[in-house]
Design a protein around this motif. Structure first.
Motif, PDB file in Angstrom:
ATOM      1  N   TYR A  55       4.263  -1.966   4.047  1.00  0.00           N
ATOM      2  CA  TYR A  55       5.104  -3.148   3.813  1.00  0.00           C
ATOM      3  C   TYR A  55       5.792  -3.064   2.452  1.00  0.00           C
ATOM      4  O   TYR A  55       6.927  -3.476   2.289  1.00  0.00           O
ATOM      5  CB  TYR A  55       4.280  -4.437   3.899  1.00  0.00           C
ATOM      6  CG  TYR A  55       3.592  -4.653   5.226  1.00  0.00           C
ATOM      7  CD1 TYR A  55       4.266  -4.388   6.416  1.00  0.00           C
ATOM      8  CD2 TYR A  55       2.303  -5.128   5.304  1.00  0.00           C
ATOM      9  CE1 TYR A  55       3.644  -4.575   7.636  1.00  0.00           C
ATOM     10  CE2 TYR A  55       1.671  -5.320   6.512  1.00  0.00           C
ATOM     11  CZ  TYR A  55       2.352  -5.045   7.671  1.00  0.00           C
ATOM     12  OH  TYR A  55       1.727  -5.230   8.866  1.00  0.00           O
ATOM     13  N   THR A  56       5.048  -2.522   1.463  1.00  0.00           N
ATOM     14  CA  THR A  56       5.661  -2.435   0.135  1.00  0.00           C
ATOM     15  C   THR A  56       6.823  -1.433   0.122  1.00  0.00           C
ATOM     16  O   THR A  56       7.757  -1.587  -0.651  1.00  0.00           O
ATOM     17  CB  THR A  56       4.637  -2.041  -0.952  1.00  0.00           C
ATOM     18  OG1 THR A  56       4.094  -0.784  -0.600  1.00  0.00           O
ATOM     19  CG2 THR A  56       3.542  -3.047  -1.105  1.00  0.00           C
ATOM     20  N   ASP A  57       6.738  -0.418   0.989  1.00  0.00           N
ATOM     21  CA  ASP A  57       7.873   0.522   1.107  1.00  0.00           C
ATOM     22  C   ASP A  57       9.169  -0.205   1.377  1.00  0.00           C
ATOM     23  O   ASP A  57      10.237   0.232   0.981  1.00  0.00           O
ATOM     24  CB  ASP A  57       7.670   1.447   2.316  1.00  0.00           C
ATOM     25  CG  ASP A  57       6.693   2.538   2.034  1.00  0.00           C
ATOM     26  OD1 ASP A  57       6.435   2.792   0.862  1.00  0.00           O
ATOM     27  OD2 ASP A  57       6.199   3.134   3.007  1.00  0.00           O
ATOM     28  N   ARG A  58       9.047  -1.273   2.132  1.00  0.00           N
ATOM     29  CA  ARG A  58      10.245  -1.954   2.619  1.00  0.00           C
ATOM     30  C   ARG A  58      10.695  -3.094   1.708  1.00  0.00           C
ATOM     31  O   ARG A  58      11.562  -3.867   2.083  1.00  0.00           O
ATOM     32  CB  ARG A  58      10.003  -2.448   4.040  1.00  0.00           C
ATOM     33  CG  ARG A  58       9.973  -1.319   5.043  1.00  0.00           C
ATOM     34  CD  ARG A  58       8.978  -1.561   6.149  1.00  0.00           C
ATOM     35  NE  ARG A  58       8.958  -0.471   7.116  1.00  0.00           N
ATOM     36  CZ  ARG A  58       8.207   0.618   7.010  1.00  0.00           C
ATOM     37  NH1 ARG A  58       7.430   0.787   5.954  1.00  0.00           N
ATOM     38  NH2 ARG A  58       8.231   1.539   7.936  1.00  0.00           N
ATOM     39  N   LEU A  59      10.089  -3.194   0.535  1.00  0.00           N
ATOM     40  CA  LEU A  59      10.565  -4.204  -0.419  1.00  0.00           C
ATOM     41  C   LEU A  59      11.907  -3.743  -0.984  1.00  0.00           C
ATOM     42  O   LEU A  59      12.970  -4.113  -0.496  1.00  0.00           O
ATOM     43  CB  LEU A  59       9.555  -4.394  -1.547  1.00  0.00           C
ATOM     44  CG  LEU A  59       8.331  -5.235  -1.258  1.00  0.00           C
ATOM     45  CD1 LEU A  59       7.384  -5.190  -2.429  1.00  0.00           C
ATOM     46  CD2 LEU A  59       8.719  -6.673  -0.985  1.00  0.00           C
ATOM     47  N   ASN A  60      11.849  -2.918  -2.023  1.00  0.00           N
ATOM     48  CA  ASN A  60      13.084  -2.323  -2.519  1.00  0.00           C
ATOM     49  C   ASN A  60      13.189  -0.954  -1.861  1.00  0.00           C
ATOM     50  O   ASN A  60      12.605   0.016  -2.320  1.00  0.00           O
ATOM     51  CB  ASN A  60      13.026  -2.192  -4.036  1.00  0.00           C
ATOM     52  CG  ASN A  60      14.306  -1.625  -4.586  1.00  0.00           C
ATOM     53  OD1 ASN A  60      15.106  -1.074  -3.851  1.00  0.00           O
ATOM     54  ND2 ASN A  60      14.509  -1.750  -5.867  1.00  0.00           N
ATOM     55  N   TYR A  61      13.943  -0.889  -0.779  1.00  0.00           N
ATOM     56  CA  TYR A  61      13.931   0.344   0.015  1.00  0.00           C
ATOM     57  C   TYR A  61      14.761   1.465  -0.593  1.00  0.00           C
ATOM     58  O   TYR A  61      14.883   2.529  -0.019  1.00  0.00           O
ATOM     59  CB  TYR A  61      14.362   0.061   1.459  1.00  0.00           C
ATOM     60  CG  TYR A  61      15.423  -1.000   1.580  1.00  0.00           C
ATOM     61  CD1 TYR A  61      16.721  -0.740   1.192  1.00  0.00           C
ATOM     62  CD2 TYR A  61      15.101  -2.270   2.054  1.00  0.00           C
ATOM     63  CE1 TYR A  61      17.680  -1.716   1.272  1.00  0.00           C
ATOM     64  CE2 TYR A  61      16.070  -3.249   2.129  1.00  0.00           C
ATOM     65  CZ  TYR A  61      17.352  -2.968   1.747  1.00  0.00           C
ATOM     66  OH  TYR A  61      18.302  -3.933   1.813  1.00  0.00           O
ATOM     67  N   VAL A  62      15.341   1.236  -1.754  1.00  0.00           N
ATOM     68  CA  VAL A  62      16.035   2.334  -2.419  1.00  0.00           C
ATOM     69  C   VAL A  62      15.078   3.078  -3.345  1.00  0.00           C
ATOM     70  O   VAL A  62      15.296   4.224  -3.689  1.00  0.00           O
ATOM     71  CB  VAL A  62      17.260   1.824  -3.202  1.00  0.00           C
ATOM     72  CG1 VAL A  62      18.169   2.958  -3.561  1.00  0.00           C
ATOM     73  CG2 VAL A  62      18.020   0.806  -2.388  1.00  0.00           C
ATOM     74  N   SER A  63      14.019   2.404  -3.759  1.00  0.00           N
ATOM     75  CA  SER A  63      13.013   3.079  -4.589  1.00  0.00           C
ATOM     76  C   SER A  63      11.610   2.686  -4.129  1.00  0.00           C
ATOM     77  O   SER A  63      10.866   2.050  -4.859  1.00  0.00           O
ATOM     78  CB  SER A  63      13.210   2.729  -6.063  1.00  0.00           C
ATOM     79  OG  SER A  63      13.305   1.332  -6.211  1.00  0.00           O
ATOM     80  N   PRO A  64      11.251   3.066  -2.894  1.00  0.00           N
ATOM     81  CA  PRO A  64       9.969   2.605  -2.332  1.00  0.00           C
ATOM     82  C   PRO A  64       8.746   3.076  -3.111  1.00  0.00           C
ATOM     83  O   PRO A  64       7.738   2.375  -3.138  1.00  0.00           O
ATOM     84  CB  PRO A  64       9.971   3.173  -0.910  1.00  0.00           C
ATOM     85  CG  PRO A  64      11.015   4.218  -0.892  1.00  0.00           C
ATOM     86  CD  PRO A  64      12.013   3.890  -1.934  1.00  0.00           C
ATOM     87  N   LEU A  65       8.836   4.233  -3.749  1.00  0.00           N
ATOM     88  CA  LEU A  65       7.643   4.738  -4.451  1.00  0.00           C
ATOM     89  C   LEU A  65       7.243   3.811  -5.596  1.00  0.00           C
ATOM     90  O   LEU A  65       6.055   3.633  -5.868  1.00  0.00           O
ATOM     91  CB  LEU A  65       7.931   6.137  -4.993  1.00  0.00           C
ATOM     92  CG  LEU A  65       7.927   7.240  -3.935  1.00  0.00           C
ATOM     93  CD1 LEU A  65       8.701   8.438  -4.412  1.00  0.00           C
ATOM     94  CD2 LEU A  65       6.516   7.633  -3.589  1.00  0.00           C
ATOM     95  N   LEU A  66       8.213   3.232  -6.257  1.00  0.00           N
ATOM     96  CA  LEU A  66       7.884   2.326  -7.360  1.00  0.00           C
ATOM     97  C   LEU A  66       7.112   1.116  -6.851  1.00  0.00           C
ATOM     98  O   LEU A  66       6.203   0.619  -7.518  1.00  0.00           O
ATOM     99  CB  LEU A  66       9.166   1.878  -8.070  1.00  0.00           C
ATOM    100  CG  LEU A  66       9.868   2.951  -8.893  1.00  0.00           C
ATOM    101  CD1 LEU A  66      11.266   2.507  -9.264  1.00  0.00           C
ATOM    102  CD2 LEU A  66       9.083   3.248 -10.148  1.00  0.00           C
ATOM    103  N   ASN A  67       7.474   0.629  -5.676  1.00  0.00           N
ATOM    104  CA  ASN A  67       6.743  -0.502  -5.096  1.00  0.00           C
ATOM    105  C   ASN A  67       5.329  -0.084  -4.706  1.00  0.00           C
ATOM    106  O   ASN A  67       4.369  -0.816  -4.928  1.00  0.00           O
ATOM    107  CB  ASN A  67       7.459  -1.035  -3.861  1.00  0.00           C
ATOM    108  CG  ASN A  67       8.895  -1.363  -4.135  1.00  0.00           C
ATOM    109  OD1 ASN A  67       9.209  -1.975  -5.128  1.00  0.00           O
ATOM    110  ND2 ASN A  67       9.773  -0.934  -3.267  1.00  0.00           N
ATOM    111  N   ASN A  68       5.221   1.111  -4.102  1.00  0.00           N
ATOM    112  CA  ASN A  68       3.906   1.650  -3.732  1.00  0.00           C
ATOM    113  C   ASN A  68       2.968   1.666  -4.933  1.00  0.00           C
ATOM    114  O   ASN A  68       1.859   1.154  -4.881  1.00  0.00           O
ATOM    115  CB  ASN A  68       4.070   3.110  -3.290  1.00  0.00           C
ATOM    116  CG  ASN A  68       4.275   3.270  -1.803  1.00  0.00           C
ATOM    117  OD1 ASN A  68       4.061   4.324  -1.265  1.00  0.00           O
ATOM    118  ND2 ASN A  68       4.691   2.225  -1.128  1.00  0.00           N
ATOM    119  N   PHE A  69       3.455   2.268  -6.007  1.00  0.00           N
ATOM    120  CA  PHE A  69       2.600   2.456  -7.181  1.00  0.00           C
ATOM    121  C   PHE A  69       2.329   1.119  -7.874  1.00  0.00           C
ATOM    122  O   PHE A  69       1.247   0.907  -8.408  1.00  0.00           O
ATOM    123  CB  PHE A  69       3.246   3.439  -8.163  1.00  0.00           C
ATOM    124  CG  PHE A  69       3.482   4.811  -7.582  1.00  0.00           C
ATOM    125  CD1 PHE A  69       2.660   5.297  -6.578  1.00  0.00           C
ATOM    126  CD2 PHE A  69       4.523   5.605  -8.027  1.00  0.00           C
ATOM    127  CE1 PHE A  69       2.868   6.550  -6.023  1.00  0.00           C
ATOM    128  CE2 PHE A  69       4.738   6.867  -7.479  1.00  0.00           C
ATOM    129  CZ  PHE A  69       3.916   7.343  -6.486  1.00  0.00           C
TER     130      PHE A  69
END
Lengths: 183, 401
Positions: free
Chosen positions: B73-87
């Motif tokens: 789900y966090t991948d799909r927050l800011n989908y231009v930089s999903p890794l930042l949301n993941n971490f």
């Protein structure tokens, strides 16, 4: 973590502080909800604290606890680089907190989000409307008793919108060769 | 006589303000956003913002999932930089668990996070140029982004929906030839950076659209909760990576570019400079990192290796427990914050001591930026909305809750 912010609140608003703790790098005070606006204003304006930025307002729904809701304010000072979480408990039957709209530019928007998702009203808010959902939406989806699978009835189109759809369908049916309406 | 001819032209012919609905289907408003503008001629005198809804229910879905199942789900927050949301999310849960990740994991998170930031900024710069008519600049920026995504794909196995973060570690280590491929990508990114400067930074049309439009003052920016490039363009050097270092940001050397005027041009220039800084950070990380484990060895959190799962009863039980019940996070709450692609990305998470989060609130910079966007529009021209809305880099997925 330094507890000076907690001490600051205790010193100036001792009677209103219900609880305070410092855990996992977060300093937290739980305060009386009717004075929350004054406390945050003091934290913002005092030279010792300078909490000029409101990071977030959110709400937590502890469904089976009394009082049920907790509104959370996360304050930050860019100059002093310190953070304080201010929490107020809100009972379900009197779901009301004073607004802090006049203190921060973004507060009005964040309070609208909390109202939209949890149904907590903010007394004195100038424009308390839903922000993410539409006006006709019933209930507040982030409340724990709002079922995940719940669905809302489809909205009927307004009269003039329906007319324009019908007009377009008629047009396409009558003159299929002409393509667009402007053509 | 001649004066009489010109007289009517000087008179104000717009007697009444006009209401104009811009969006949600306007190409510049990202599909859900609608601005109800009150215009006086071409001047915007009032703007009412409606952000709309994508109907994903991020926060509600998170409350129904286990702690680990939140990552997609966090991948799909800011989908231009999903890794930042993941971490960002992983860090929040780790704070609540009170665990530390191995050193190599922190290095990799720093590298992959900066790659994501490159992707985010390149997209924003490119799309901004495109919306002002600079198709060539857009194509170069997208080439750069594709190169970055190639690297991300090589490591994570996906281009967009990466789900690469794990509580207490990462899905996988970097590939052995990562440094080599980065060296190639880096060269090309530097070229693209130089080309973009040539195409845009001194372009008369671009300057006329960007300079002095969408101006925000430092006080207003802070009061409206602006963070990231939007705030730094006004001259406030607030960067979570610098002010509260996490991962390995405390051990690498980088600058925080700030603007002077808080206008669109400054936001563009800040992003351009941040591209250089991100490349610098990745270079230093690759030079400093050492081999080692990437996942924590805490059995409460980390999935055991397949070898242990198949051959030991403890390993199998541990695997089942983590998959079926979820990681048992102690009761409590924490607010954790990282520097996302377009501002401070915060997670306020509450646990009741079970395998599922009781509450996850995301402080998404995109939603907060929309709360004050009318201030950037009002007083400007209708046409200024296009570059302004682009440089604040609002991402629809992150606006949603």
């Amino acid at each position: 973590m330094a507890k000076k912010l907690i001490d600051f609140v205790k010193k100036h608003f001792g009677d209103e502080v219900l609880d305070a703790h410092s855990r996992l790098g977060n300093d937290t005070v739980v305060v009386e909800r009717h004075r929350v606006s004054d406390i945050i204003e003091r934290l913002r304006d005092d030279d010792a604290t300078q909490m000029n930025m409101l990071r977030a307002i959110t709400c937590v729904d502890y469904l089976h606890r009394e009082p049920r809701f907790e509104v959370v304010y996360i304050l930050y000072s860019i100059a002093k680089k310190h953070m304080l979480t201010v929490r107020v408990v809100v009972p379900e039957d009197d779901c009301n907190v004073p607004t802090i709209e006049h203190l921060y530019g973004c507060a009005a928007w964040m309070e609208r989000e909390v109202w939209d998702m949890y149904g907590v009203t903010f007394e004195g808010h100038s424009d308390l409307r839903r922000v993410l959902l539409y006006e006709e939406f019933e209930g507040h989806p982030l409340r724990k008793d709002y079922a995940k699978q719940a669905s809302q009835p489809r909205l009927e189109l307004l009269g003039k919108e329906r007319d324009s759809v019908e007009e377009f369908n008629r047009y396409v049916k009558d003159k299929p060769s002409e393509g667009s309406r402007q053509g | 006589m001649a004066e009489d001819i010109y007289k009517p032209i000087d008179q104000d012919i717009h007697s009444e303000p006009m209401i104009l609905q811009m969006g949600p289907s306007h190409p510049a408003t990202h599909g859900t956003v609608r601005f109800t503008l009150t215009l006086e001629g071409e001047k915007v005198i009032k703007c009412e913002t409606e952000v709309g809804y994508l109907h994903r229910g991020f926060e509600k879905e998170c409350e129904e999932a286990t702690w680990t199942q939140v990552f997609p789900y966090t991948d799909r927050l800011n989908y231009v930089s999903p890794l930042l949301n993941n971490f960002g999310y992983a860090l929040a849960v780790e704070k609540l668990l009170g665990i530390e990740v191995p050193e190599r994991c922190d290095w990799i998170r720093t590298i992959m996070g900066e790659l994501s930031r490159l992707s985010d900024h390149l997209t924003c710069i490119g799309a901004g140029g495109l919306e002002l008519g600079a198709m060539t600049a857009f194509l170069y920026a997208i080439e750069g982004r594709e190169l970055v995504w190639d690297l991300i794909e090589q490591v994570t196995g996906a281009r967009l929906t990466v789900s690469y973060g794990r509580i207490g570690g990462l899905k996988d280590d970097l590939t052995p030839d990562f440094a080599e491929r980065w060296a190639y990508t880096r060269e090309r990114l530097n070229e693209i950076h130089a080309i973009t400067h040539k195409l845009l930074t001194r372009n008369r049309i671009f300057l006329d659209r960007m300079e002095g439009t969408g101006v925000i003052t430092p006080e207003m920016g802070v009061s409206y909760g602006y963070t990231g490039v939007c705030l730094r363009s006004t001259g406030v050097a607030y960067d979570v990576r610098k002010d509260h270092p996490y991962f390995k940001y405390g051990e690498v050397d980088f600058d925080v570019p700030v603007g002077k005027h808080g206008d669109n041009m400054d936001r563009y220039l800040c992003r351009m400079e941040e591209l250089v800084q991100s490349i610098r950070i990745i270079d230093q990380c690759l030079a400093k990192m050492k081999p080692g484990p990437i996942n924590t060895d805490d059995p409460r959190v980390a999935l055991p290796s397949k070898d242990k799962v198949y051959n030991t009863i403890e390993g199998m039980i541990s695997h089942f427990k983590i998959i079926f019940e979820g990681v048992q996070v102690p009761a409590g709450e924490v607010y954790s914050y990282t520097e996302g692609g377009n501002g401070e990305l915060g997670f306020y998470i509450v646990s009741n001591g079970t395998g599922k989060p009781w509450k996850i609130h995301v402080r998404s910079p995109s939603l907060i930026v929309m709360g004050g966007i009318h201030k950037l529009f009002e007083g400007g021209l209708l046409a200024d909305i296009i570059p302004t809305f682009d440089t604040v880099n609002m991402i629809g997925g992150e606006c949603d809750k």
